[in-house]
Design a protein around this motif. Sequence first.
Motif, short mmCIF file in Angstrom:
data_model
loop_
_atom_site.label_atom_id
_atom_site.label_comp_id
_atom_site.label_asym_id
_atom_site.label_seq_id
_atom_site.Cartn_x
_atom_site.Cartn_y
_atom_site.Cartn_z
N VAL A 1 33.36 70.16 35.78
CA VAL A 1 34.44 69.70 36.63
C VAL A 1 35.24 68.66 35.96
CG1 VAL A 1 35.43 68.86 38.98
CG2 VAL A 1 33.59 70.34 38.77
N THR A 2 36.67 68.77 35.81
CA THR A 2 37.67 67.68 35.19
C THR A 2 38.46 66.98 35.97
OG1 THR A 2 38.84 69.48 34.38
CG2 THR A 2 37.25 68.73 32.98
N LEU A 3 38.73 65.96 35.60
CA LEU A 3 39.89 65.30 36.57
C LEU A 3 40.81 64.44 35.29
CD1 LEU A 3 40.67 63.99 39.34
CD2 LEU A 3 39.41 62.26 38.92
N TYR A 4 42.10 64.59 35.85
CA TYR A 4 42.97 63.81 34.73
C TYR A 4 43.81 62.81 35.48
CZ TYR A 4 41.64 67.49 31.61
OH TYR A 4 40.82 68.22 30.59
N ALA A 5 44.65 61.96 34.89
CA ALA A 5 45.44 61.14 35.14
C ALA A 5 46.93 61.94 35.21
CB ALA A 5 45.80 59.90 34.52
N ASP A 6 47.78 61.90 36.05
CA ASP A 6 49.03 62.54 36.32
C ASP A 6 49.67 62.31 34.80
OD1 ASP A 6 49.69 61.81 39.63
OD2 ASP A 6 48.34 63.46 38.72
N SER A 7 49.74 61.26 34.30
CA SER A 7 50.72 61.10 33.15
C SER A 7 50.01 61.81 31.88
CB SER A 7 50.56 59.65 32.69
OG SER A 7 49.09 59.18 32.79
N VAL A 8 48.70 62.34 31.87
CA VAL A 8 48.36 63.09 30.68
C VAL A 8 48.03 64.68 31.04
CG1 VAL A 8 47.33 60.92 29.88
CG2 VAL A 8 46.01 62.74 30.93
N THR A 9 48.27 65.02 32.29
CA THR A 9 47.80 66.42 32.64
C THR A 9 48.75 67.37 31.86
OG1 THR A 9 47.06 65.68 34.92
CG2 THR A 9 47.98 67.89 34.47
N GLY A 10 48.28 68.33 31.33
CA GLY A 10 49.01 69.54 30.56
C GLY A 10 49.10 69.02 29.04
N ARG A 11 48.83 67.81 28.84
CA ARG A 11 48.90 67.40 27.29
C ARG A 11 47.49 66.91 26.93
NH1 ARG A 11 51.17 62.59 25.96
NH2 ARG A 11 50.95 61.82 28.08
N PHE A 12 46.57 66.38 27.53
CA PHE A 12 45.22 65.96 27.16
C PHE A 12 44.08 67.08 27.71
CE2 PHE A 12 45.86 61.17 26.42
CZ PHE A 12 47.01 61.44 25.74
N THR A 13 43.09 67.47 26.95
CA THR A 13 42.14 68.15 27.37
C THR A 13 40.81 67.41 27.12
OG1 THR A 13 43.47 70.11 26.92
CG2 THR A 13 41.22 70.55 27.25
N ILE A 14 39.84 67.51 28.16
CA ILE A 14 38.58 66.66 28.08
C ILE A 14 37.70 67.98 27.93
CG2 ILE A 14 38.04 66.42 30.53
CD1 ILE A 14 36.68 63.48 29.51
N SER A 15 36.79 67.64 27.17
CA SER A 15 35.62 68.80 27.05
C SER A 15 34.33 68.05 26.44
CB SER A 15 35.85 69.89 26.04
OG SER A 15 36.15 69.26 24.79
N ARG A 16 33.15 68.84 26.48
CA ARG A 16 31.93 68.13 26.00
C ARG A 16 31.05 69.31 25.36
NH1 ARG A 16 28.45 71.17 28.47
NH2 ARG A 16 28.36 71.62 30.67
N ASP A 17 30.25 68.66 24.31
CA ASP A 17 29.23 69.46 23.51
C ASP A 17 27.94 69.15 24.45
OD1 ASP A 17 27.24 70.14 22.04
OD2 ASP A 17 28.44 69.91 20.32
N ASP A 18 27.38 70.13 24.94
CA ASP A 18 26.13 69.86 25.88
C ASP A 18 24.90 69.49 25.04
OD1 ASP A 18 23.90 72.32 27.79
OD2 ASP A 18 24.68 70.05 28.23
#
Length: 122
Positions: free
Chosen positions: A57-74
Amino acid sequence: QVHVVESGGGLVQAGGSLRLSCAASGRTNSRLTMGWFRQAPGKEREFVAAINWSNEVTLYADSVTGRFTISRDDAKYTVFLQMDSLKFEDTAVYYCVAKYGAVWERGNYNYWGQGTQVTVSS
């Protein structure tokens, strides 16, 4: 104790992209939430994005939504922040953070990295 180390900052022109990485070590497990904060010169530190390790599950600040993507390498306990369409106002020191807590709470991060500089030229 969780230790986090960031990498990947640099200088980029407005409209360009950068990818930040953060490797976690120590007492890591699936209950971890990891994310990013940033602090621009003369401004307060602000939340950017976070991801819950177990269910992504991810959460973003409004200022970066649609431009930044958070992901992980398990497998490597590494989190990434892909930053596209960068703006001058994205210029800041970016800090990797970690906690054992809910992803939807934007605070209460116990573990902080040293930070990596991102500079966007206009």
